[in-house]
Design a protein around this motif. Sequence first.
Motif, short mmCIF file in Angstrom:
data_model
loop_
_atom_site.label_atom_id
_atom_site.label_comp_id
_atom_site.label_asym_id
_atom_site.label_seq_id
_atom_site.Cartn_x
_atom_site.Cartn_y
_atom_site.Cartn_z
N PHE A 134 0.68 -1.12 -0.13
CA PHE A 134 -0.07 0.04 -0.20
C PHE A 134 0.68 1.28 0.09
N SER A 135 0.55 2.14 -0.91
CA SER A 135 1.51 3.33 -0.96
C SER A 135 1.33 4.47 0.36
N ASN A 136 0.25 4.29 0.72
CA ASN A 136 -0.17 5.37 1.73
C ASN A 136 0.16 4.87 3.13
N LEU A 158 -12.68 3.25 2.00
CA LEU A 158 -11.55 3.74 0.98
C LEU A 158 -11.25 2.29 0.19
N SER A 159 -11.07 2.41 -1.19
CA SER A 159 -10.99 1.30 -1.93
C SER A 159 -9.31 1.77 -2.54
N TYR A 160 -8.80 0.48 -2.92
CA TYR A 160 -7.28 0.54 -3.58
C TYR A 160 -7.44 -0.22 -4.73
N PHE A 188 0.45 -3.23 -15.15
CA PHE A 188 0.69 -2.84 -16.49
C PHE A 188 0.40 -1.36 -16.57
N GLY A 189 0.97 -0.59 -17.39
CA GLY A 189 0.81 0.87 -17.42
C GLY A 189 1.47 1.80 -16.51
N VAL A 190 1.19 3.09 -16.05
CA VAL A 190 2.02 4.00 -15.59
C VAL A 190 2.05 3.60 -13.94
N GLY A 191 1.23 3.13 -13.38
CA GLY A 191 1.37 3.02 -12.01
C GLY A 191 1.81 1.38 -11.62
N SER A 192 2.36 0.79 -12.38
CA SER A 192 2.62 -0.64 -12.01
C SER A 192 3.95 -0.36 -11.71
N LEU A 193 4.42 -1.61 -10.86
CA LEU A 193 5.89 -1.73 -10.49
C LEU A 193 6.83 -2.22 -11.68
N LYS A 194 7.87 -1.68 -12.11
CA LYS A 194 8.78 -2.16 -13.09
C LYS A 194 9.46 -3.46 -12.53
N CYS A 195 9.71 -3.53 -11.28
CA CYS A 195 10.43 -4.93 -10.61
C CYS A 195 9.91 -5.91 -11.30
N ASN A 196 8.65 -6.11 -11.76
CA ASN A 196 8.12 -7.42 -12.10
C ASN A 196 8.59 -7.76 -13.42
N SER A 197 9.30 -6.72 -14.28
CA SER A 197 9.78 -7.38 -15.53
C SER A 197 11.05 -7.50 -15.42
N GLU A 257 3.37 -29.29 9.70
CA GLU A 257 3.08 -30.77 10.25
C GLU A 257 4.12 -31.73 9.38
N THR A 258 4.33 -31.60 8.08
CA THR A 258 5.56 -32.29 7.15
C THR A 258 6.55 -31.37 7.27
N MET A 259 6.72 -30.41 7.48
CA MET A 259 7.88 -29.39 7.64
C MET A 259 8.70 -29.40 6.32
N THR A 260 7.70 -29.11 5.21
CA THR A 260 8.35 -29.01 3.87
C THR A 260 7.68 -27.63 3.45
N MET A 261 8.87 -27.11 2.58
CA MET A 261 8.29 -25.50 2.29
C MET A 261 7.96 -25.48 0.71
N GLU A 262 6.90 -25.49 0.43
CA GLU A 262 6.60 -25.07 -0.95
C GLU A 262 7.02 -23.53 -1.62
N VAL A 263 7.75 -23.63 -2.67
CA VAL A 263 8.06 -22.35 -3.26
C VAL A 263 7.27 -22.03 -4.36
N HIS A 264 6.54 -20.87 -4.30
CA HIS A 264 5.51 -20.37 -5.65
C HIS A 264 6.13 -19.12 -6.13
N ASN A 265 5.74 -18.93 -7.33
CA ASN A 265 5.92 -17.69 -8.13
C ASN A 265 5.01 -16.84 -7.51
N ALA A 266 5.70 -15.49 -7.26
CA ALA A 266 4.95 -14.45 -6.70
C ALA A 266 4.95 -13.10 -7.50
N GLN A 267 3.90 -12.24 -7.47
CA GLN A 267 3.75 -11.05 -8.30
C GLN A 267 3.54 -9.83 -7.29
N LEU A 268 4.09 -8.77 -7.57
CA LEU A 268 3.95 -7.56 -6.55
C LEU A 268 3.02 -6.63 -7.24
N PHE A 269 2.20 -6.12 -6.29
CA PHE A 269 1.15 -4.93 -6.99
C PHE A 269 1.06 -3.92 -5.75
N ASN A 270 1.33 -2.59 -6.53
CA ASN A 270 1.38 -1.41 -5.81
C ASN A 270 -0.13 -0.82 -5.70
#
Length: 416
Positions: free
Chosen positions: A24-26, A63-65, A70-79, A91-104
């Motif tokens: 959140f930007s604010n 308030l809504s966010y 994409f566009g002007v308000g998007s984060l350039k770090c995603n690309s 319980e199983t002590m295993t860590m699953e690694v997933h792809n993530a995407q950031l939104f501002n």
Amino acid sequence: MASSCSIVCCGEESDSDKTIIVRFSNGSVKNADKLDFSMYKNTDEHNPRKKSRRILVAESDRLSYVGQNFGVGSLKCNSLCKYYVGVLNKETMTMEVHNAQLFNMQPVIPGETSESAKPEDTTQTFREKLDSLIEAFGTQKQKKGLSSRKLNQVGMDTLHHALTKAANSVIDKKGLEALQQEVAESESWGELALHLPPCNANADSCEDVYPFDELLSPVDLIALEQAGSKMAALTPEELRKMKDDGRCLSIMRHLENMPAVGEAREKMGCCAFYLSLLLKLAWQKSIKVIFFQEEGCPRKIQKKLTKTFTVERFSNGRVQNIVPLSMRVKIAAYSLALLLHMGDMTADLTLLHRDMGIPEARIIEVAKSMGLTLSKPSRAKGDEVGVQDEHRIASLVLPLVKYENFRERRKRKKMR
């Protein structure tokens, strides 16, 4: 002792399966449970650029966010890089690694439009868009060049405004029709004025209007002494043969009436030989060294004629000296000026046009551009009327005649 866990990498995930990380930007959200998240995707799944576009909306009571990838308000770090999120199963002590995407996430205030909603200015030219890029990302050298060009542009606009104002004042003073007439006259005279010999229109005597030294300098006369003496020594039989062959008719009268002895005879012989070279030069398309050797032309006069009355052209790997139509007009003007000095400021235009192979109308245009007075000999009576009556004579009389429009207009024949 610390417990250990194993990492499990998930297989390939689509864009819809990626983990969402919001910022959140604010500020930070204290109670995320009260936010209602919604994800929207582009309906055009066949377009490779649009199918990955996503819009994330977080709504609350106050308030809504909104965030987008994409566009002007998007984060350039995603690309630029990839983000991963690890999810630990205790319980199983295993860590699953997933792809993530950031939104501002930015707050949306009702009634206000974002900058991305503004339409693009399509009226800007390529030059203006390039200037905007230079102002934003250009080097110091490019910015200095841009600033200098803008200052010059302001100066040109000021100059254009001043010229427009001055032109309007002249038009109001003289009138548009008078200015158009002056332009037409200057254009008609300008073509021939470039090929006229040096002229002193304010001279006190006729001999100084077209100075003889500008046609043949004292050094040129010295170089022509030997050839001029041979021309002056021609016998009546040789002159009669020249007349029968129709060569150099403009010079015949002067050779037949040459002074008996003295400096005037030598000068007339030099002028006659130089004039014969000009008349023969007018018939040539390209000039070679053999032309001057056959005529017995001195080396200095050869350089003078080549420099003054020919044009260099590169053809077939070598430089050629050619005589175009414009140079033939120049030869006619210089020949006419020399004939005036040889004939007490009078010259026969008809004989000159026959010697040069140029239409008589063109020779008359040259004479008018030089300010000469045109006339015809008085007609003889009875059977004495002959060819001489058709000749046009040009005379130099002060002040010079100014012809308004010396170009003859051809009259169209009426259809019967």
